[in-house]
Design a protein around this motif. Structure first.
Motif, PDB file in Angstrom:
ATOM      1  N   PHE A 234      31.670  39.357  49.416  1.00 41.56           N
ATOM      2  CA  PHE A 234      31.673  39.175  50.859  1.00 41.56           C
ATOM      3  C   PHE A 234      32.974  38.534  51.309  1.00 41.56           C
ATOM      4  CE2 PHE A 234      27.132  38.802  49.682  1.00 41.56           C
ATOM      5  CZ  PHE A 234      26.610  39.828  50.455  1.00 41.56           C
ATOM      6  N   ILE A 235      33.432  38.909  52.503  1.00 44.95           N
ATOM      7  CA  ILE A 235      34.503  38.229  53.206  1.00 44.95           C
ATOM      8  C   ILE A 235      33.960  37.848  54.582  1.00 44.95           C
ATOM      9  CG2 ILE A 235      36.791  38.438  54.252  1.00 44.95           C
ATOM     10  CD1 ILE A 235      37.005  38.280  51.286  1.00 44.95           C
ATOM     11  N   ALA A 236      33.951  36.558  54.874  1.00 43.96           N
ATOM     12  CA  ALA A 236      33.430  36.052  56.156  1.00 43.96           C
ATOM     13  C   ALA A 236      32.039  36.600  56.436  1.00 43.96           C
ATOM     14  CB  ALA A 236      34.387  36.390  57.295  1.00 43.96           C
ATOM     15  N   GLY A 237      31.222  36.699  55.384  1.00 43.29           N
ATOM     16  CA  GLY A 237      29.841  37.111  55.540  1.00 43.29           C
ATOM     17  C   GLY A 237      29.610  38.601  55.547  1.00 43.29           C
ATOM     18  N   ASN A 238      30.662  39.404  55.500  1.00 42.38           N
ATOM     19  CA  ASN A 238      30.521  40.854  55.530  1.00 42.38           C
ATOM     20  C   ASN A 238      30.802  41.454  54.158  1.00 42.38           C
ATOM     21  OD1 ASN A 238      29.991  41.129  58.380  1.00 42.38           O
ATOM     22  ND2 ASN A 238      32.150  40.671  58.732  1.00 42.38           N
ATOM     23  N   PRO A 239      30.053  42.491  53.748  1.00 39.95           N
ATOM     24  CA  PRO A 239      30.289  43.121  52.452  1.00 39.95           C
ATOM     25  C   PRO A 239      31.708  43.666  52.345  1.00 39.95           C
ATOM     26  CG  PRO A 239      28.167  43.792  53.336  1.00 39.95           C
ATOM     27  CD  PRO A 239      28.861  43.055  54.433  1.00 39.95           C
ATOM     28  N   PHE A 240      32.296  43.480  51.169  1.00 34.51           N
ATOM     29  CA  PHE A 240      33.685  43.879  50.931  1.00 34.51           C
ATOM     30  C   PHE A 240      33.811  44.319  49.483  1.00 34.51           C
ATOM     31  CE2 PHE A 240      38.077  43.278  49.712  1.00 34.51           C
ATOM     32  CZ  PHE A 240      38.817  43.625  50.836  1.00 34.51           C
ATOM     33  N   ALA A 241      34.588  45.368  49.250  1.00 33.57           N
ATOM     34  CA  ALA A 241      34.875  45.824  47.892  1.00 33.57           C
ATOM     35  C   ALA A 241      36.297  46.343  47.850  1.00 33.57           C
ATOM     36  CB  ALA A 241      33.909  46.918  47.462  1.00 33.57           C
ATOM     37  N   SER A 242      36.942  46.184  46.710  1.00 41.26           N
ATOM     38  CA  SER A 242      38.306  46.702  46.570  1.00 41.26           C
ATOM     39  C   SER A 242      38.546  47.123  45.134  1.00 41.26           C
ATOM     40  CB  SER A 242      39.340  45.650  46.997  1.00 41.26           C
ATOM     41  OG  SER A 242      39.344  44.535  46.121  1.00 41.26           O
ATOM     42  N   GLY A 243      39.583  47.933  44.956  1.00 39.23           N
ATOM     43  CA  GLY A 243      39.987  48.379  43.634  1.00 39.23           C
ATOM     44  C   GLY A 243      41.438  48.822  43.679  1.00 39.23           C
ATOM     45  N   GLY A 244      42.028  49.005  42.515  1.00 33.93           N
ATOM     46  CA  GLY A 244      43.415  49.442  42.471  1.00 33.93           C
ATOM     47  C   GLY A 244      44.060  49.111  41.155  1.00 33.93           C
ATOM     48  N   PHE A 245      45.376  49.029  41.197  1.00 34.33           N
ATOM     49  CA  PHE A 245      46.169  48.647  40.030  1.00 34.33           C
ATOM     50  C   PHE A 245      46.947  47.375  40.329  1.00 34.33           C
ATOM     51  CE2 PHE A 245      45.726  53.219  39.095  1.00 34.33           C
ATOM     52  CZ  PHE A 245      45.280  53.135  37.790  1.00 34.33           C
ATOM     53  N   MET A 246      46.755  46.379  39.495  1.00 35.74           N
ATOM     54  CA  MET A 246      47.512  45.140  39.533  1.00 35.74           C
ATOM     55  C   MET A 246      48.533  45.214  38.402  1.00 35.74           C
ATOM     56  SD  MET A 246      45.964  41.309  38.951  1.00 35.74           S
ATOM     57  CE  MET A 246      44.659  41.668  40.132  1.00 35.74           C
ATOM     58  N   VAL A 247      49.818  45.178  38.733  1.00 34.52           N
ATOM     59  CA  VAL A 247      50.871  45.369  37.737  1.00 34.52           C
ATOM     60  C   VAL A 247      51.535  44.025  37.454  1.00 34.52           C
ATOM     61  CG1 VAL A 247      52.982  46.605  37.137  1.00 34.52           C
ATOM     62  CG2 VAL A 247      51.254  47.709  38.587  1.00 34.52           C
ATOM     63  N   THR A 248      51.444  43.560  36.220  1.00 35.46           N
ATOM     64  CA  THR A 248      52.007  42.274  35.819  1.00 35.46           C
ATOM     65  C   THR A 248      53.250  42.483  34.962  1.00 35.46           C
ATOM     66  OG1 THR A 248      50.611  42.201  33.854  1.00 35.46           O
ATOM     67  CG2 THR A 248      49.731  41.197  35.854  1.00 35.46           C
ATOM     68  N   ASP A 249      54.174  41.511  35.018  1.00 34.77           N
ATOM     69  CA  ASP A 249      55.439  41.673  34.285  1.00 34.77           C
ATOM     70  C   ASP A 249      55.543  40.791  33.046  1.00 34.77           C
ATOM     71  OD1 ASP A 249      55.841  39.157  35.343  1.00 34.77           O
ATOM     72  OD2 ASP A 249      57.679  39.655  36.429  1.00 34.77           O
ATOM     73  N   GLY A 250      54.511  40.041  32.717  1.00 31.75           N
ATOM     74  CA  GLY A 250      54.558  39.165  31.556  1.00 31.75           C
ATOM     75  C   GLY A 250      55.262  37.855  31.794  1.00 31.75           C
ATOM     76  N   ALA A 251      55.804  37.664  33.000  1.00 32.26           N
ATOM     77  CA  ALA A 251      56.547  36.448  33.322  1.00 32.26           C
ATOM     78  C   ALA A 251      55.936  35.710  34.511  1.00 32.26           C
ATOM     79  CB  ALA A 251      58.006  36.785  33.609  1.00 32.26           C
ATOM     80  N   GLY A 252      54.666  35.965  34.798  1.00 30.36           N
ATOM     81  CA  GLY A 252      53.989  35.255  35.863  1.00 30.36           C
ATOM     82  C   GLY A 252      54.002  35.959  37.205  1.00 30.36           C
ATOM     83  N   ASN A 253      54.482  37.205  37.242  1.00 34.75           N
ATOM     84  CA  ASN A 253      54.567  37.913  38.511  1.00 34.75           C
ATOM     85  C   ASN A 253      53.644  39.127  38.554  1.00 34.75           C
ATOM     86  OD1 ASN A 253      56.856  36.340  39.619  1.00 34.75           O
ATOM     87  ND2 ASN A 253      57.966  37.272  37.913  1.00 34.75           N
ATOM     88  N   ILE A 254      52.999  39.322  39.692  1.00 34.02           N
ATOM     89  CA  ILE A 254      52.298  40.556  40.013  1.00 34.02           C
ATOM     90  C   ILE A 254      53.253  41.340  40.896  1.00 34.02           C
ATOM     91  CG2 ILE A 254      50.282  41.567  41.143  1.00 34.02           C
ATOM     92  CD1 ILE A 254      48.828  38.898  40.564  1.00 34.02           C
ATOM     93  N   THR A 255      53.755  42.461  40.412  1.00 37.48           N
ATOM     94  CA  THR A 255      54.881  43.128  41.057  1.00 37.48           C
ATOM     95  C   THR A 255      54.431  43.975  42.236  1.00 37.48           C
ATOM     96  OG1 THR A 255      54.890  45.221  39.840  1.00 37.48           O
ATOM     97  CG2 THR A 255      55.873  43.297  38.738  1.00 37.48           C
ATOM     98  N   ALA A 256      55.421  44.366  43.056  1.00 37.70           N
ATOM     99  CA  ALA A 256      55.154  45.183  44.241  1.00 37.70           C
ATOM    100  C   ALA A 256      54.750  46.605  43.894  1.00 37.70           C
ATOM    101  CB  ALA A 256      56.382  45.199  45.149  1.00 37.70           C
TER     102      ALA A 256
END
Length: 488
Positions: A234-256
């Motif tokens: 939930f976000i602010a009481g409303n149902p919410f769902a998401s998905g995708g690709f989170m790309v990490t660089d091994g140095a603490g960054n989630i890239t664009a």
């Protein structure tokens, strides 16, 4: 899941099948918000039965005495000889989970090691959704020698990185004694071990009610590269769902290079590029945050495990409580035609057809065909608040992808002989993890917010990659009965 009156429900159990349609026995724990007390270690009668069709779909009737009556019916689809998806499929309740072949003869000492866990349910007041993630290390006697735990109570109250202690005792037991203890909470569980890398937890307190999984934590680093993820809640009481690709660089960054698809209270959208960062926040624990263009929570706790990178929102800025998992994508992973797939979908229907918000749970089996890019199969759905599940409906549609971001989609429109589900049809956006496992988020405008996963069916013996992969089910956060009634 939820019972037919909308009260939160959790079930965990074991059963023994004889290979010819008979269930020779087993045990089951049930905790229902509507019961006067939890029911541990119930006996599943030897007159229970099951059946499996050629496509891997099946049903089981468990003879067990509960306030629901004298039996419980399950609907399932097998992905392999050792794994499958299951929903409760009778007039009593609905809920999603997994079937897993249990290793025989496990002892308490075999569980020694480190685990990460994720659980969801309702809070101690019975008025708010409740989630937790964490990790612990067990000695051979089950004592927790170190651990951390995060809680999110209804998006309003967050405890992050709490020190966890206690004892994990192998169950099932008529008097469960597993105790997870932090400064804000002390909770009692029964624990079922699938094997030494995967444990199932069910809380045996009257309230709160939590259930979920613990997976071995053999690595304490965030994987580098693209991670397919799904989140729901939930976000602010409303149902919410998401998905995708989170790309990490091994140095603490989630890239664009990261991308997100989301469904906010029935309205889909996408963020073609988001970024952020991740930092160590304790042994085997990380925090994700500093997001740009990410729709959803502002900060998450993350625990690496053999069941994926387990995620839970730990900010209160959005009044959100999202949880789920991210899975490292293998190079070359793709969706293949001329294969059969078993599917589980679980989420919340916003009530256009029923007049009230309801949990929805689907089991399906389908085959993909490269000729015309079609999918055909059968789907079973349980959603009706009066407990009337729909069985054996046609599932037909088309698939497409991958696009430039690596995403695929399946469109099963209402006009394609798929008119008997509550939503009529659906559009699923899905992501290849390893060529076997495909988490997805529903991204149509039909008034349903759902996530799930489908898995390539494999009849190979245990030991094949498909047979051995863990299948984390992103559970929807169920609105407790009191809050549900208010929402209506």
């Amino acid at each position: 899941g939820t019972d037919s009156q909308g009260f939160a429900l959790a079930i965990v159990g074991t059963l023994a099948a004889n290979g010819s349609g008979g269930i020779t026995g087993g045990t089951m724990d049930i905790n229902d918000e509507n019961f006067t007390a939890p029911l541990p270690n119930l006996t599943i009668g030897g007159n229970s039965t099951y059946s499996v069709s050629v496509d891997g779909r099946g049903t089981a009737t468990l003879k067990v005495s509960t306030p629901f009556g004298s039996s419980i019916t399950l609907d399932f689809v097998l992905a392999s000889s050792t794994r499958g998806f299951v929903v409760q499929f009778d007039g009593n309740a609905t809920g999603s989970g997994t079937l897993d072949l249990q290793t025989a003869g496990l002892t308490q000492s075999a569980l020694a090691g480190s685990y990460a866990f994720s659980m969801a349910g309702v809070d101690s007041a019975g008025t708010g959704a409740f989630t937790t993630v964490g990790n612990f290390t067990l000695d051979p006697t089950g004592v927790i020698t170190s651990g951390l735990q995060d809680f999110n109570d209804n998006g309003l109250l967050v405890y992050a990185g709490e020190t966890l202690g206690g004892q994990v005792n192998l169950g099932p037991s008529a008097t469960p004694t597993t105790l997870l203890t932090t400064s804000p909470y002390a909770e009692t569980f029964d624990v079922y071990a699938i094997d030494a890398t995967h444990l199932k937890f069910i809380e045996m307190d009257t309230l709160p009610i939590l259930s979920g999984d613990a997976y071995s934590q053999t690595s304490t680093t965030v994987p580098t590269g693209p991670l397919a993820f799904t989140l729901s809640g939930f976000i602010a009481g409303n149902p919410f769902a998401s998905g995708g690709f989170m790309v990490t660089d091994g140095a603490g960054n989630i890239t664009a290079a990261s991308t997100e698809d989301f469904n906010s209270n029935g309205t889909p959208g996408s963020s073609p590029s988001f970024s952020g960062s991740y930092t160590a926040g304790g042994a085997g624990r990380f925090t994700l945050g500093s997001f740009s263009n990410f729709v959803g929570g502002a900060q998450f706790a993350a625990y690496p495990s053999s069941g994926g990178l387990l995620l839970m929102e730990i900010d209160t800025t959005s009044l959100g409580m999202l949880s789920g998992a991210a899975y490292a994508q293998q190079s070359g992973a793709a969706f293949a035609a001329s294969e059969g797939y078993g599917l589980n979908l679980t989420g919340i229907n916003l009530g256009a057809a029923t007049g009230s918000e309801e949990e929805v749970d689907d089991i399906a089996e389908f085959a993909a065909n490269s000729s015309g890019l079609t999918v055909t199969g059968l789907i079973d759905e349980n959603y009706d608040p009066t407990g009337a599940p729909i069985f054996d409906q046609q599932l037909s549609g088309t698939y497409s992808g991958p696009d430039s971001s690596g995403r695929y989609s399946i469109l099963a429109a209402a006009g394609n002989n798929n008119t008997s589900t509550l939503n009529g049809g659906f559009l699923l956006t899905f992501y290849a993890v390893d060529g076997t496992t495909f988490p997805f988020v529903e991204t149509d405008t039909g008034g349903q917010v759902a996530t799930g996963v489908f898995v390539k069916q494999n009849s190979a013996l245990p030991g094949s990659p498909a047979a051995q992969s863990h299948m984390f089910i992103p559970r929807p956060l169920i609105r407790p009965h009191a809050a549900r009634a208010k929402k209506k």
